[in-house]
Structures are given as C-alpha cells and as structure tokens.
Design a protein around this motif. Structure first.
Motif, PDB file in Angstrom:
ATOM      1  N   LEU A   1     125.255   0.318 -40.463  1.00  0.00           N
ATOM      2  CA  LEU A   1     124.696  -0.933 -39.961  1.00  0.00           C
ATOM      3  C   LEU A   1     124.098  -1.721 -41.113  1.00  0.00           C
ATOM      4  N   GLN A   2     124.412  -3.014 -41.169  1.00  0.00           N
ATOM      5  CA  GLN A   2     123.713  -3.921 -42.076  1.00  0.00           C
ATOM      6  C   GLN A   2     122.547  -4.501 -41.298  1.00  0.00           C
ATOM      7  N   ALA A   3     121.338  -4.043 -41.604  1.00  0.00           N
ATOM      8  CA  ALA A   3     120.145  -4.481 -40.885  1.00  0.00           C
ATOM      9  C   ALA A   3     119.501  -5.642 -41.618  1.00  0.00           C
ATOM     10  N   GLY A   4     119.355  -6.748 -40.926  1.00  0.00           N
ATOM     11  CA  GLY A   4     118.741  -7.906 -41.553  1.00  0.00           C
ATOM     12  C   GLY A   4     117.235  -7.911 -41.455  1.00  0.00           C
ATOM     13  N   ASN A   5     116.675  -7.056 -40.587  1.00  0.00           N
ATOM     14  CA  ASN A   5     115.222  -7.012 -40.417  1.00  0.00           C
ATOM     15  C   ASN A   5     114.821  -5.643 -39.907  1.00  0.00           C
ATOM     16  N   ILE A   6     113.518  -5.422 -39.818  1.00  0.00           N
ATOM     17  CA  ILE A   6     112.998  -4.111 -39.443  1.00  0.00           C
ATOM     18  C   ILE A   6     113.318  -3.753 -38.002  1.00  0.00           C
ATOM     19  N   LYS A   7     113.468  -4.760 -37.133  1.00  0.00           N
ATOM     20  CA  LYS A   7     113.809  -4.485 -35.737  1.00  0.00           C
ATOM     21  C   LYS A   7     115.179  -3.829 -35.642  1.00  0.00           C
ATOM     22  N   GLU A   8     116.124  -4.271 -36.453  1.00  0.00           N
ATOM     23  CA  GLU A   8     117.457  -3.690 -36.427  1.00  0.00           C
ATOM     24  C   GLU A   8     117.451  -2.265 -36.978  1.00  0.00           C
ATOM     25  N   VAL A   9     116.546  -1.975 -37.929  1.00  0.00           N
ATOM     26  CA  VAL A   9     116.376  -0.603 -38.394  1.00  0.00           C
ATOM     27  C   VAL A   9     115.882   0.270 -37.239  1.00  0.00           C
TER      28      VAL A   9
END
Length: 826
Positions: A204-212
């Motif tokens: 996953l390419q996470a753009g922010n901490i929520k996506e992590v």
C-alpha cells in the motif's frame, strides 16, 4: 478447477501491435471442510524509526496504541510482536508474542514501550525482517506488516536487497504473508511491492497516517479468522508467468515460478491467471478463443510488469486495454511517486471494475493523428519571417512557468533598488515577429524566444543613452522566452497570428491548425496548439553512446577558456568593458540588468497564493562513472583544488589562483599534493586529463583532440607554440580563445539539438524510453550498487535510471516555483 482462455495483443502508444498473449483464467475452489484451523495467529508489526520519520513518529505511535486497544481487534486469539528498525545494528523488539489482552491491560508496560520509541538515523530493513523470521513458529498463521518511509540503504542498497531477497525466499516456505506500507512519497514503493509480491502479501502507498492505520487494521481482521488456507500452483513449462488474484482479499501476487499464497478466508474468491506469449500466426489461428483487451487479465498483466520494473511493457499493457483515461493519466509515469500512483489506479480498475464505466474505453488505442507540436514548430520556424504574433494576446493569456523577476536588487530591508537605466520599446505595437524555438536540454520543454528593438534611457528623466564606450547603441534588443510546452504539457493553448506568405498559410491550413480556409494577409488567425500531440511516436532516435564523455571534455575546456576570458575581450580594452558593465551591457552588447524575485519572502508568497509550486522532471545523460555534467567543477574551482599557480620568475604562489592570471607570460602551474582524506571522483579524473594537457604538465594531446573536433585547430597550434616557449601576443591568444570558445559552444548546441534534446523531449513527454532502447528501470541505490563510482545529489537519490549501452539516463523530480497570476512577460 474451471478455466477459461482468452487472448490479447500488446500495442505501443502509437497503436501498433508489438506482441501477442494467450491468457488462461483458472477458478480456485476453497473447500471450508478441508481447511485446518490454526491454533494461534501472530501479528508482527515492523515500523520504521529512521531519521526521516522524525516529524511523523509521534502520530505513528498514537496510531499503534489506538489500533492495539480496539475492542474489535482484541476479539481473536491473537499474539502481537512489535519491532522497530533504523540503522544497521539498531533493531529493537519492543515486545514479542504478547496476547492482545495483555497489551490492553491497565498501566500496560507495552503501551509505555510504544510511547518511548525514538527516531534513529539510517534505514536497515533486513535486520527487522530477519528478527521477525526468527519469531515465526510452525503451526500458526503469521502476518508481517512492514512499514517504511524511505529506502533500504544501510549498509548499502545492494547488501540490503540481497539479504532481504534471501529472507523472502525462506519466508516462502513458512506459514506467513508479508504486507508492506510505503509511508511517504519518497518511499521505495517498487522495492516494497516486490517484497510483498514475493511473500503472498500486498503493498500500500499510504499518503497519511490514517491509511497506515487502515492497513494494519485490515491485517488484524484477516488474522481474527486465522486459517491454514494455502494456495499452491506450479507453473507449467509452456507458460511464462502466473498471477494469483483474489477480489475479496484484495490480493495480487505474480511470479514466473511456483505460486504460494497465504492470508485467505474460507469465503474468499480466488483465481489464477496464466500467460503465454505466442507468435502473430499462432494468435491469428486461435479463432475459437475470444479477444479480450479491456479485461482483468490485461490489467493484471500491466500490474505484474509494473512490479517487475518493466515500465514500457506495463504502459503498453495499459494502453492495450483501450482505456484512454488511465493511459493518458499514467503514460508519462517514471518516478517512484508516479509509479505508486500508476499501481494504485490499476488496483482500482482490477478490484472495482464498475469504475471502468466512468472511464473512456475505446475499441483501439487512442492515438492523436493531428500534427505533432515538434513538427508544427519546424514548420513555423521555416516560415517565421512571414508570421507575426499578437504579443498582447499572448501576454494576457500566458501562465508563467517560473517566478517573475524584476529589474533591480534588494536593499538591507528588502526594498527594491532599481537600476539607474531602463528600456523603452521602439516598436510598441501589439504585433512582433515570430520568435525562434528551442528544446530544453534536460526537460520536455519548448521555449519561443521573441526579440524586440529597444533603446536605453535614464530612469530619472528618460534621457536616451545613444553611445557607450565608443559604440552606437542603435541596434539594442531585448529577449523574452515564452514557454510553449512545459514538462510535457502544452502551456500556450493558442497563438493569434498574421501571415504574409500564402505558402506558409497553405502549409498551416493543410495540417488543420488555423481557423480559416482562405488566405488573407490582413486577417488575424488563431493558431490552435491545444489538443495537438507533442511528438510522433514512430520517430526513430539515434544512439547517444559516447556523446557524454565528448560533451564532458568539451565542457571542461570551454570552462577553462571562459575563465581566461572573464575580464577580456577580443574587441574592447578593459576601460571599455568597465564602461559597458556600468551600463548593464555585455561585450556582445546584450543587456544584463540585475534582477531579483518579485517577492521578498517565499513563505508569504506561497501562503498568499501569488506563488505556487510544481514538479518538474529533469532528464540527464551520463556514463557509468559520471552521472551527469553537473558533477564537473568550474575551471577556477578545480584549479584551486588541484593546482598551485606561481610566478615562474619570483616563485610567488598565488593564494587565490584564477585562469585570468594564465594570460601573463611568467605564470606557471604545478599539481598540488593530494592528502589521503581528499575524495577523488571520476569527474576529477576526467578534468585532470584536460587540465594537465592544457597546463603543459602532461603531453597527452587531449586539448588538441577536442579543439580539432570542433574545427578550432588554430588555438591548438598557438597553445603548442606557447608551450614550446614561443612568445605569443596576449591579444592574439585572446582572439583565438574567443573564437574557439564559440566553436565549442556551437558544436555542443548542435549535438544537443540533433541527438540529445529530441530524446530528452520524448522521455519527458511520454515517460517512456523509445522501443529500440529497451532497458529496465533502476533506483539510485540499485544503480549505485552496480556502478560504484557514481555520485547522487539529494534529488537524484529519488530518481529513476536506465542503462543503455555505455549511457546512463537519469529521470528525477525537482520542485519548481512559479508566479500564479497572469502577468505580462516584459
């Protein structure tokens, strides 16, 4: 297992068929009664605490605590291990195999352990994966979630990649899957995707901490139903590749070997696609097999090739789906961030096929058959003397691609101090002559240079300056560049022109770029650029092997000559040069006002919207030893670094040596002793050969070779005579150096114009290498580990590289600032 076969062709971006494939889709049945239940599920979370996480580590720790204390997350019989890593030798297991209930207990020491995590320095991923491997036990399903915000580079990328590959090979034989999270645009998405693909996971390419957080949470959900489902499939010898695909588990794993997949639930749908490349004849003879272009099999083929670094094939596969929307969006993807975005859109098209209804899907590759911008500019250049441009309209509609600069300097308090002179246009009308066009050397950019006649006047009272240093100023001009194409995007949508030649009109009318069918020399026509393709995909590009070294040697000698001539002229004496400088004029009578940015504080300009930023993609050529020409020092810098300049008569050593001293007869040179701490690069070695020959410290013939190449042999003869002790008049050597410097410059311009700039423009405009230059994309660490002499700047570290023959082609992103308001380019 049920199967279904289809076939598809791979097209290039010109719509030409390149190769042919047979695809077989196999439905995999998961039988719940045959699935052994694993006793324990083990979640190993690995986080990056390298120095680049400094500003994000607190948010990451809060996310971990929130995740581990959720009631939903604690419902399974789950044990958790937390590992963090930084530099080599700096890996920490904060807690291992702790039940989720213990993590959640009041005053939990495990939560305190998370809160105490601090950032370190470099990035050594392998040590964390090795520690995780040692904690895996047979008989339980394990999920490793690996997080990184950068590149695995400690102690080197080469060492890291080899170690990680070996670990992944071992993990393939265990009950484990590895999901990876690229947390930042600067993460090595390609490498993390490769890790996940090899061990039954996803990236996953996470753009922010929520996506992590979401990625970690989804992994926990899988483990709540820890089962022993294993999908294993060997690859038949007549197939070249196979891909596992589960739309419900959101898994895509490809390999050219045996396929082994973990991390599935009993209710998951599962398919295996097998691919076989076939000949055109075989493709035509398979009449009973349907053609499926806009099909999951082709999107999956694009995804797999993208993960393998085969960018051209991935882009051609996407184009072969006839999805015009996604092809246009990602056809130029080259950098790591672009590739991550490309991968995400492929995931969406594969996992959520209903979105395809929102895209433009054709029955062919969308090819723009209008005249290419490059071809149009050639036509405009040929007829430029018969075309005038409405400059007022251009200025009113023009969007700058750089920051507006104003004449003057800034005082101590930031106030603008204007020059004591200014210009007035002699022909202030709306129309000017069509300018000349130039392709940038290292971006897909085309500029139009417009000249206007001017006079120089005093700012205070507008008194004209008609003569300076004995020269009449009756032919002064100002030059303004207008960016027609910027980084592969058309910046000037249209030009309003008048045409005085029917032949020019007929050529433009034939290719359909002007709004009129009848020639009228009094009429203003609109020349439409918007919607034109940038180039012709059928163009062939010449080999550039050997050109870099040639250009590097020319640059070194040009720099030496320019340093000699800094305060000299083949026309004017020093007093005249000083007078010209006072009036902001060069010895070529070009106007050089001092300029400064229109803003005084960039942060304020960005916040109030007058300035914005964009990404510009730079494309450079180099060799396997020197990445690009910027690695070469200036002549005076290298002179000071490696040589002593002294008076041959008195022995006096000059503490601040420059080549301007070299025009005196008594000046001599000798090499400095180099300390063991001095780092000598291959760029230094190349420069030393030219310098030693020029300074007569080594008779290797390099200077004469360079000068004769560009037709400047007369300077070579003078230098040879000077070195032999013959007295040479100073003005004679200045004249010869001036002529040679111009010839070196002209030769360089020709090489770029004919061979390098068209290739740079192609790469920057399409994001592709030409088909005849087939090469796999590499990261800076991959390239540097293979060619250890190369040096990388910070921006180059994030680049994408291709090796073709002896040439290295670099593509990297740089942040550029530009004035947002529509302003006059005066």
């Amino acid at each position: 297992m049920a199967s279904h076969k289809t076939k598809f062709a791979i097209y290039n971006l010109a719509g030409k068929e390149k190769s042919y494939y047979l695809a077989e889709k196999i439905t995999v049945e998961i039988k719940p009664e045959a699935i052994p239940k694993k006793a324990i599920a083990h979640s190993i979370i690995i986080i990056d605490r390298s120095g680049s996480m400094y500003y994000d580590i607190e948010a990451l720790k809060e996310t971990l605590i929130k995740l581990l204390t959720l009631d939903e997350y604690s419902n399974s019989q789950l044990v958790v291990t937390l590992i963090s890593y930084s530099s080599k030798g700096d890996v920490t297991c904060h807690f291992q195999r702790v039940s989720i209930q213990d993590v959640m207990a009041n005053d939990s020491p495990y939560i305190a352990e998370i809160k105490a995590i601090k950032t370190g320095c470099l990035t050594c991923i392998s040590q964390s994966l090795k520690l995780a491997q040692d904690l895996i036990k047979p008989g339980e399903l394990t999920a490793i979630t690996l997080h990184s915000d950068g590149y695995a580079n400690d102690s080197s990328f080469n060492a890291e990649s080899k170690t990680i590959e070996a670990i992944c090979n071992d993990l393939q034989n265990m009950d484990v899957f590895v999901n990876t999270i690229a947390y930042s645009p600067y993460s090595d998405f390609k490498f993390l995707a490769k890790i996940a693909n090899s061990v039954s996971g996803s990236c996953l390419q996470a753009g922010n901490i929520k996506e992590v957080y979401d990625a970690l949470y989804n992994t926990g959900n899988i483990l709540k139903e820890a089962t022993g489902i294993v999908i294993e499939e060997t690859l038949a010898t007549d197939y070249s590749y196979q891909i596992f695909f589960s739309p419900t588990a959101k898994k895509i794993n490809g390999t050219n070997q045996t396929l082994k997949v973990f991390g599935l639930k009993p209710e998951d749908q599962a398919y295996i696609y097998k691919y076989k490349q076939i000949t055109q004849d075989a493709y035509s003879q398979l009449t009973d097999i349907s053609i499926a272009q806009n099909d999951q099999s082709v999107y999956l083929f694009a995804k797999a090739n993208l993960a393998d670094g085969n960018l051209n094939t991935a882009k051609y596969a996407l184009a072969s789906t006839f999805n015009a929307t996604l092809t246009e969006r990602h056809s130029k993807a080259l950098t790591n961030q672009d590739i991550a975005s490309f991968s995400q859109d492929l995931d969406i098209a594969i996992f959520y096929p209903h979105v395809l209804a929102e895209y433009e899907i054709l029955d062919h590759v969308k090819v723009n058959d209008k005249i290419a911008i490059l071809d149009l500019i050639e036509t405009l250049s040929k007829h430029s003397q018969h075309i005038i441009i409405n400059l007022k309209y251009l200025q009113e509609t023009y969007q700058r691609k750089g920051v507006k600069r104003v004449n003057g300097t800034r005082g101590e308090n930031g106030e603008l101090i204007k020059p004591w002179l200014e210009i007035e246009y002699i022909e202030p009308g709306d129309y000017v002559q069509m300018g000349s066009f130039d392709i940038n050397r290292n971006t897909a950019t085309i500029n139009m240079l417009i000249q206007r006649n001017i006079k120089l006047v005093k700012s205070a009272d507008k008194t004209p300056i008609t003569e300076v240093a004995g020269v009449l100023l009756n032919d002064l001009r100002t030059f303004n560049n207008y960016t027609i194409v910027s980084d592969g995007e058309i910046n000037v949508k249209a030009l309003k022109v008048k045409i005085s030649s029917k032949k020019a009109f007929d050529e433009l009318n034939t290719v359909g770029v002007i709004d009129g069918e009848e020639f009228d020399f009094q009429k203003e026509y609109t020349l439409q650029l918007q919607g034109l393709p940038l180039l012709n995909f059928a163009e062939n590009y010449q080999s550039i092997d050997g050109l870099f070294t040639q250009l590097a040697e020319i640059k070194v000698l040009s720099s030496i000559l320019a340093a000699h001539l800094r305060s000299e002229s083949d026309v004017f004496i020093p007093a005249q040069i000083d007078e010209l400088k006072k009036h902001y004029l060069s010895t070529n009578l070009y106007l050089n006002f001092p300029t400064t940015n229109e803003y005084t504080d960039l942060k304020i300009a960005l916040s109030d919207g007058t300035v914005d930023s964009r990404i510009s993609y730079k494309i450079d050529i180099g060799s396997k030893e020197i990445l690009n020409l910027s690695k070469l020092s200036s002549a005076n810098q290298f002179l000071d670094k490696r040589y002593e300049v002294y008076d041959a008569v008195t022995g006096e050593i000059f503490t601040k040596p420059t080549f301007e001293l070299g025009l005196n007869q008594n000046i001599a040179f000798r090499a400095k002793s180099v300390s063991a701490r001095t780092k000598i690069t291959k760029a230094d070695d190349l420069m030393k050969v030219v310098f030693n020959d020029f300074l007569e410290l080594e008779n290797n013939g390099k200077v004469a070779e360079i000068l004769n190449l560009v037709g400047a042999g007369s300077l070579a003869v003078l230098l040879q005579a000077k070195h032999a002790g013959t007295f040479i008049n100073k003005q004679e050597i200045i004249n010869a150096m001036t002529t040679a410097k111009n010839q070196l410059q002209e030769y360089t311009e020709t090489v770029y114009r004919e061979k390098i700039s068209p290739l740079v423009f192609y790469i920057g405009a399409t994001g592709l290498l030409p088909d005849e230059m087939n090469a796999q994309a590499m990261t800076a660490d991959e390239l540097g580990s293979k060619y250890t002499d190369l040096q990388f700047s910070k921006s180059e570290q994030e680049g994408t590289f291709f090796v073709f023959g002896d040439t290295v082609i670099s593509v990297y992103a740089q942040t550029e600032y530009f004035s947002k308001m529509l302003v006059s380019a005066s």
